[in-house]
Structures are given as C-alpha cells and as structure tokens.
Design a protein around this motif. Structure first.
Motif, PDB file in Angstrom:
ATOM      1  N   SER A   1       0.518   6.459  11.165  1.00  0.00           N
ATOM      2  CA  SER A   1      -0.153   5.169  10.950  1.00  0.00           C
ATOM      3  C   SER A   1       0.869   4.056  10.817  1.00  0.00           C
ATOM      4  CB  SER A   1      -0.994   5.212   9.677  1.00  0.00           C
ATOM      5  OG  SER A   1      -2.033   6.132   9.817  1.00  0.00           O
ATOM      6  N   LEU A   2       1.896   4.317  10.041  1.00  0.00           N
ATOM      7  CA  LEU A   2       2.930   3.300   9.814  1.00  0.00           C
ATOM      8  C   LEU A   2       3.696   3.029  11.110  1.00  0.00           C
ATOM      9  CD1 LEU A   2       4.333   4.435   6.331  1.00  0.00           C
ATOM     10  CD2 LEU A   2       2.912   2.439   6.800  1.00  0.00           C
ATOM     11  N   THR A   3       3.948   4.093  11.877  1.00  0.00           N
ATOM     12  CA  THR A   3       4.706   3.944  13.115  1.00  0.00           C
ATOM     13  C   THR A   3       3.913   3.121  14.135  1.00  0.00           C
ATOM     14  OG1 THR A   3       5.525   6.158  12.637  1.00  0.00           O
ATOM     15  CG2 THR A   3       6.118   5.246  14.775  1.00  0.00           C
ATOM     16  N   GLU A   4       2.584   3.366  14.189  1.00  0.00           N
ATOM     17  CA  GLU A   4       1.736   2.609  15.125  1.00  0.00           C
ATOM     18  C   GLU A   4       1.673   1.133  14.739  1.00  0.00           C
ATOM     19  OE1 GLU A   4      -2.128   4.454  15.191  1.00  0.00           O
ATOM     20  OE2 GLU A   4      -1.203   6.365  15.766  1.00  0.00           O
ATOM     21  N   LEU A   5       1.731   0.915  13.455  1.00  0.00           N
ATOM     22  CA  LEU A   5       1.615  -0.450  12.928  1.00  0.00           C
ATOM     23  C   LEU A   5       2.836  -1.300  13.293  1.00  0.00           C
ATOM     24  CD1 LEU A   5       0.041  -2.226  10.713  1.00  0.00           C
ATOM     25  CD2 LEU A   5       1.687  -1.255   9.104  1.00  0.00           C
ATOM     26  N   LYS A   6       3.972  -0.643  13.305  1.00  0.00           N
ATOM     27  CA  LYS A   6       5.262  -1.340  13.399  1.00  0.00           C
ATOM     28  C   LYS A   6       5.392  -2.350  14.548  1.00  0.00           C
ATOM     29  CE  LYS A   6       9.573   0.180  13.767  1.00  0.00           C
ATOM     30  NZ  LYS A   6      10.700   1.118  13.733  1.00  0.00           N
ATOM     31  N   PRO A   7       5.078  -1.970  15.842  1.00  0.00           N
ATOM     32  CA  PRO A   7       5.325  -2.911  16.951  1.00  0.00           C
ATOM     33  C   PRO A   7       4.546  -4.216  16.837  1.00  0.00           C
ATOM     34  CG  PRO A   7       4.712  -0.711  17.761  1.00  0.00           C
ATOM     35  CD  PRO A   7       4.493  -0.708  16.304  1.00  0.00           C
ATOM     36  N   ARG A   8       3.468  -4.209  16.036  1.00  0.00           N
ATOM     37  CA  ARG A   8       2.645  -5.422  15.945  1.00  0.00           C
ATOM     38  C   ARG A   8       3.154  -6.399  14.882  1.00  0.00           C
ATOM     39  NH1 ARG A   8      -2.634  -3.418  14.269  1.00  0.00           N
ATOM     40  NH2 ARG A   8      -1.972  -1.247  14.185  1.00  0.00           N
ATOM     41  N   LEU A   9       4.263  -6.055  14.255  1.00  0.00           N
ATOM     42  CA  LEU A   9       4.737  -6.871  13.122  1.00  0.00           C
ATOM     43  C   LEU A   9       5.932  -7.737  13.485  1.00  0.00           C
ATOM     44  CD1 LEU A   9       4.652  -4.072  10.409  1.00  0.00           C
ATOM     45  CD2 LEU A   9       2.908  -5.820  10.836  1.00  0.00           C
ATOM     46  N   LEU A  10       6.189  -8.713  12.601  1.00  0.00           N
ATOM     47  CA  LEU A  10       7.393  -9.531  12.745  1.00  0.00           C
ATOM     48  C   LEU A  10       8.606  -8.682  12.416  1.00  0.00           C
ATOM     49  CD1 LEU A  10       6.047 -12.621  10.800  1.00  0.00           C
ATOM     50  CD2 LEU A  10       6.327 -12.452  13.293  1.00  0.00           C
ATOM     51  N   GLU A  11       9.758  -9.162  12.810  1.00  0.00           N
ATOM     52  CA  GLU A  11      10.981  -8.337  12.676  1.00  0.00           C
ATOM     53  C   GLU A  11      11.259  -7.941  11.227  1.00  0.00           C
ATOM     54  OE1 GLU A  11      15.619  -8.407  13.952  1.00  0.00           O
ATOM     55  OE2 GLU A  11      14.295  -9.954  14.783  1.00  0.00           O
ATOM     56  N   ALA A  12      11.111  -8.947  10.316  1.00  0.00           N
ATOM     57  CA  ALA A  12      11.405  -8.679   8.902  1.00  0.00           C
ATOM     58  C   ALA A  12      10.469  -7.611   8.351  1.00  0.00           C
ATOM     59  CB  ALA A  12      11.275  -9.958   8.087  1.00  0.00           C
ATOM     60  N   GLN A  13       9.206  -7.719   8.731  1.00  0.00           N
ATOM     61  CA  GLN A  13       8.214  -6.740   8.262  1.00  0.00           C
ATOM     62  C   GLN A  13       8.486  -5.364   8.866  1.00  0.00           C
ATOM     63  OE1 GLN A  13       4.567  -8.803   9.245  1.00  0.00           O
ATOM     64  NE2 GLN A  13       4.082  -9.072   7.068  1.00  0.00           N
ATOM     65  N   GLN A  14       8.903  -5.384  10.144  1.00  0.00           N
ATOM     66  CA  GLN A  14       9.222  -4.121  10.818  1.00  0.00           C
ATOM     67  C   GLN A  14      10.274  -3.332  10.045  1.00  0.00           C
ATOM     68  OE1 GLN A  14      10.309  -4.259  14.893  1.00  0.00           O
ATOM     69  NE2 GLN A  14       8.297  -4.950  15.595  1.00  0.00           N
ATOM     70  N   LYS A  15      11.281  -4.066   9.574  1.00  0.00           N
ATOM     71  CA  LYS A  15      12.377  -3.413   8.830  1.00  0.00           C
ATOM     72  C   LYS A  15      11.854  -2.742   7.572  1.00  0.00           C
ATOM     73  CE  LYS A  15      16.695  -5.621  10.063  1.00  0.00           C
ATOM     74  NZ  LYS A  15      17.546  -6.776   9.773  1.00  0.00           N
ATOM     75  N   LYS A  16      10.995  -3.499   6.870  1.00  0.00           N
ATOM     76  CA  LYS A  16      10.437  -2.966   5.618  1.00  0.00           C
ATOM     77  C   LYS A  16       9.616  -1.708   5.883  1.00  0.00           C
ATOM     78  CE  LYS A  16      10.181  -7.183   2.887  1.00  0.00           C
ATOM     79  NZ  LYS A  16       9.265  -8.220   2.385  1.00  0.00           N
ATOM     80  N   VAL A  17       8.772  -1.785   6.924  1.00  0.00           N
ATOM     81  CA  VAL A  17       7.926  -0.635   7.240  1.00  0.00           C
ATOM     82  C   VAL A  17       8.788   0.559   7.657  1.00  0.00           C
ATOM     83  CG1 VAL A  17       6.164   0.234   8.848  1.00  0.00           C
ATOM     84  CG2 VAL A  17       5.883  -1.999   7.771  1.00  0.00           C
ATOM     85  N   GLN A  18       9.863   0.281   8.396  1.00  0.00           N
ATOM     86  CA  GLN A  18      10.758   1.366   8.808  1.00  0.00           C
ATOM     87  C   GLN A  18      11.345   2.092   7.584  1.00  0.00           C
ATOM     88  OE1 GLN A  18      11.100   2.761  11.653  1.00  0.00           O
ATOM     89  NE2 GLN A  18      12.628   4.204  10.850  1.00  0.00           N
ATOM     90  N   THR A  19      11.708   1.287   6.558  1.00  0.00           N
ATOM     91  CA  THR A  19      12.232   1.894   5.321  1.00  0.00           C
ATOM     92  C   THR A  19      11.209   2.845   4.721  1.00  0.00           C
ATOM     93  OG1 THR A  19      13.320  -0.212   4.935  1.00  0.00           O
ATOM     94  CG2 THR A  19      13.326   1.322   3.095  1.00  0.00           C
TER      95      THR A  19
END
Ligand SMILES: [Zn+2]
Length: 542
Positions: A426-444
């Motif tokens: 779920s988190l991985t699918e979410l990632k591409p739709r986010l801004l860069e800063a948010q992407q980093k947080k989700v990746q963590t």
C-alpha cells in the motif's frame, strides 16, 4: 536491659559557647601570670586533658556488656513522664504529638545503649590485619564519632600497624561496617542511598529530619555517592560471574533448583532514554570557538525481564508484575548487554519454554537480542508500528482529520492481521503520487516495515484475546492471550527512572548518575540486603 550494675558515667561535654567562655577566662588569667607560671599552668592543663582521655579510653576499651545504669533509666522515665504530662495538659495535641515526643524521649537511652553495644563489638574485634590476618604492631587506641540513627556515638578503637601490608588498620571499623573516613553508620549509609536514589539530596535531608534522623553531619549526597560506588562494585562481581562458559552453565541450571515449575515464558523488554550530563562543563565557549558543540545528552540503556506467570492484576484491574529484574546503565551497550544477560539468567533464562523480546524498532536492540538471546522470539511493539502508520496519515491528510482516519484504519487492521506485506505494498503504491519530500518520508516508513516484518506477529495473540472475551478460548489460547504485544513494562520503568534522573535543570556526572542508578536498580531487583545485610529482616523490598 539490666539496671543494677552501674555503667560508666559520661562527663557532659561543654557546649561551644561555654567552651569559648572558659577559653577566654583562661587567656585572661594567663595574661596575669609570669612566663614560668604560665608554662606550668599549660603543662598541667595538657596533662589533665591527657589523663581524662586515657581514663575514658580505659573505661571504654574494657567495656564487656552494653547496658543502662539505673540512674539513666530513671532519668529517661522521668523525661518521658514530663513530656506526656505536657501533652495531656493540651487537649488540642493528638496522637501525632505522642508519637513525636516519645520518639524524642527514647533517643538518648537508645543512643547510650547503641554506643555501648558498638563499643563491646569494637572491643571484641581481634587486633589483626584484615588482609593478611597478622597481629598488628604498635597498638594504640583512638576515638571516633559515628553518626547513627540514634545520634552521634563516640567509640574507641584499638588500631595498629601491619608490617607485612605496610598499612595502619582499625579492625573494629571493619567489624562494625564503618567506612574509613565517612561518619555514617551502616543504617545511615543505607538510608542515604535509599533517599538520594529516590529524590534530590536537598529534599532527602529534610525528609530524613522528619524521620528523626540528623544527617546534616553525614554529607548525605557524598554518602549516597559512596554507596553507589559500593553498589557498582557489588554489581561488577555479580555480572563478573559470567566470565567463563562453565560459570554461565552453572548459573543457568542453578535457577532450576527447587520445586519444578510449570513451563513459563520469559519476557525481555529493552529501551533507552537520554540524560543530561555536565561533561566539558565550563569549556562551552572554548569548544564553540573550535566549531564543536558540547554534547550534554547521553543514552541510558535499560531493560526489564520477567516471567509471564509473574504478571497479574490487582483487585482494581491494574496490571502488576510481582517479580521482575531490571538493568540500567549509562556505560554503553556492552554494559547493558552483560547486566541484562546476568539478570535474565537469575530470572530463569535457562528454564524458560519461550523467551520473548519486545521493543520498538531501534536497530541496536535487535542486534543485542540476536547476540545475547539468539533463540528468542522477537516482537516489535505494536503501538510503535501503529504510530508509524499514523505518522504517514497525518503527513498526507493533516492531524486528526477524518481523511487521515479513513486512510489509516484498513492499514492498522492489516498490521493486526500480520499482513505486513500488504501494508508495505500500500505504501509503495502510494509513493509515486506524492511530492518528493513526502516520498522520502514514506520510503523511510517502508524500510521500517520491511526491516521489522518478521517481528510483526500479533494475530494469534489478538485472536486468543478475542476468543477469551467470547468465552470460546482453547487452553492454548488462554495462555497466548497473556502474551504482551507492547513494551509498556519497559516504557513505564524508563519513566520511573526519569522521574529521578531527568528533572528540570538537573545535570549529572557520568560517575554520579551511574552510581546512583546502580543503587536504584539494586533496590528494584530485590537485592538490597546484598549491600545492607542488616536490612534482611525487613519485609519484601521489591
Ligand atoms: Zn596485613
């Protein structure tokens, strides 16, 4: 208490004021004397003082029985009567006054008795070197004043020189459990340690005073520190029993002695908090100029270990653990690891059917668990896992919004259902739709769940709890329902330590905080009597 034989009579010491007045008078008289007469006077004075001292020493060092003289007992009874009469004359005074006044009244006879009993003990101590047991040479007597729970005690001790060890020794001091230079009696040593490990020394002095203990001359803070060092020495010996493989085997099987127990689960919880220290004190400016920032915060590593069958509930449904061990140190992970392992052995590591390590996601914890308890089952604290999902929800939809709630709910359920893989996708699918800063947080967060996935097994415990609630649980489920999914036990322990060691405006030294934390841990571990054998008769201390 015998009252027939007369005990040695004490000559009361003049108060400081009287002493000063006497000295002034003597100086004036001396001024009128000729030099020869003055010399004679002084010599006589010195000889008198020496004779009085020798007489006191002779009297004390031959004392063979501790008792009060008839006159002393009578004086005490009279004093007590007078105090009670006064209370009865005041209708507004209650039992508190009676308690207070009787305690004051009995203090002096107890002080005399304690002084004499200690003197008898001192007299019985053979004048031998405590290290090599050789007879001491050049034996002499020296007096010393000890602070005790009944007030100051003056004792005479025989001492001498050990030619083999090259040292002066006071065997009576060893026999009585007295520190070499500190005036506190063993009881006051214990009370200093106890009070200062629970509250700041300046408060402890006042509390002690209300308990009827005059500790102003003991240097409460220093005494507590000395006791901390003593506790650390004891702990070194205790942990040092892990030095060889044979010793560890012995310890592991030792806990199994006694009646056979039911199979049990041993729970280990680990965490850390930070403490502020005074290192590089006064060098702040110097360090800043060098472009360095003085480091003041340091990690205190902590762990607790207990058997699941020692956890229960009070009548008020509050969870309690009746027996548990603690480890707490500021001296790094190695130190924690050794202390915890020793404590776990003492609490049944060698006999446990299952060892369960629970903690938050800190990597050092899992490394330690892998290293010391490789067979243990590891579990990530459920509430920490949930917090990580909430962090993403708040970041995406704002704090406390219905959208955040709506997004997080199915994911929380997946965590509870052991579907960590689904959470990660779920988190991985979410990632591409986010801004860069948010992407980093989700990746963590993705990495956090990936790292901890094997430790995220909650379903069977939660299901067992549900089955218990519905009255449909199997025997196995009844056991499982008790397994913790969170590390609340260590978190509350950390908070309790912080109540003492992390107060506003408080700075420690590494030596100081470690010593006092060691005292606190010894107390919590129920090993107080190891340091204070006189406390053994007290009720359970844990
Ligand atoms: Zn010796």
């Amino acid at each position: 208490m015998t009252t027939t034989t007369p005990a040695p009579v004490r000559t009361p010491r003049p108060s400081r004021q009287v002493g000063r007045a006497q000295a002034r008078k003597a100086r004036k008289a001396a001024a009128r004397l000729t030099p020869q007469a003055l010399a004679r006077e002084l010599t006589e004075h010195i000889l008198d003082a020496a004779a009085a001292k020798a007489a006191a020493a002779a009297q004390a060092t031959t004392l063979a029985k501790a008792q009060l003289a008839e006159a002393e007992v009578q004086a005490w009874l009279k004093d007590m009567d007078a105090r009670l009469e006064l209370i009865f004359a005041h209708p507004e005074q209650n039992l508190g006054e009676i308690e207070e006044q009787l305690a004051v009244s009995v203090k002096e006879p107890l002080r005399l008795l304690a002084q004499r009993a200690a003197q008898v003990k001192a007299n019985a101590a053979p004048c031998q070197c405590p290290d090599c047991h050789g007879e001491l040479r050049q034996q002499r007597d020296l007096s010393r004043t000890i602070c005790s729970r009944f007030g100051p005690l003056t004792l005479w001790r025989r001492y001498g020189w050990c030619p083999r060890c090259g040292e002066w020794h006071f065997p009576a001091d060893y026999a009585l459990g007295l520190g070499r230079k500190a005036p506190a009696s063993p009881y006051l040593q214990e009370i200093s340690a106890l009070l200062v490990s629970k509250m700041p020394a300046e408060q402890a002095v006042l509390v002690a005073e209300r308990l009827g203990l005059d500790m102003s001359r003991c240097g409460l803070h220093q005494e507590a520190h000395r006791q901390g060092l003593k506790a650390q020495e004891w702990r070194s010996g205790f942990v040092g029993q892990l030095d060889t493989w044979e010793q560890i085997q012995q310890l592991a099987s030792a806990a199994a002695e006694g009646p056979p127990t039911q199979p049990f689960v041993l729970v280990i919880e680990i965490d850390a908090w930070d403490i502020r220290e005074r290192d590089d004190w006064g060098k702040t400016e110097e360090l800043r100029q060098q472009g360095k920032k003085p480091e003041r915060w340091h990690w205190v590593y902590m762990a607790t270990v207990f058997r699941l069958d020692h956890r229960g509930q009070t009548a008020g449904q509050r969870a309690v653990i009746t027996q548990r061990g603690y480890a707490a140190t500021r001296l790094g992970l190695e130190a924690l690891s050794a202390q915890l392992y020793r404590e776990a052995l003492a609490r049944g590591l060698g006999q446990a059917q299952l060892v369960l390590v629970i903690a938050d996601g800190a990597i050092w914890i899992w490394n330690l668990a892998q290293d010391r308890f490789p067979q243990a089952r590891q579990r990530l604290d459920l509430f920490h896992a949930e917090e990580h999902l909430w962090a993403v929800a708040h970041d995406l939809y704002g704090h406390g919004t219905p959208e955040a709630q709506a997004w997080v709910t199915p994911l929380l359920q997946q965590v509870r259902d052991d579907q960590t893989v689904a959470v990660i996708s779920s988190l991985t699918e979410l990632k591409p739709r986010l801004l860069e800063a948010q992407q980093k947080k989700v990746q963590t967060q993705i990495e956090y769940f990936q790292d901890n996935a094997p430790r995220m097994k909650y379903k069977e415990v939660l299901q067992a709890r549900e089955a218990c609630k519905q009255g449909k649980a199997t025997e196995e489920q009844k056991q499982l329902a008790n397994h913790p999914v969170g590390s609340g036990a260590i978190e509350s322990a950390c908070r309790q330590y912080q109540c003492r060691f992390k107060r506003t405006g408080q700075f420690w030294t590494t030596v100081g905080d470690e010593a006092l934390m060691c005292v606190e841990t010894l107390w919590r571990n129920g090993r107080w009597a190891q340091l204070y054998p006189h406390a053994r008769s007290s009720a359970a201390l844990n």
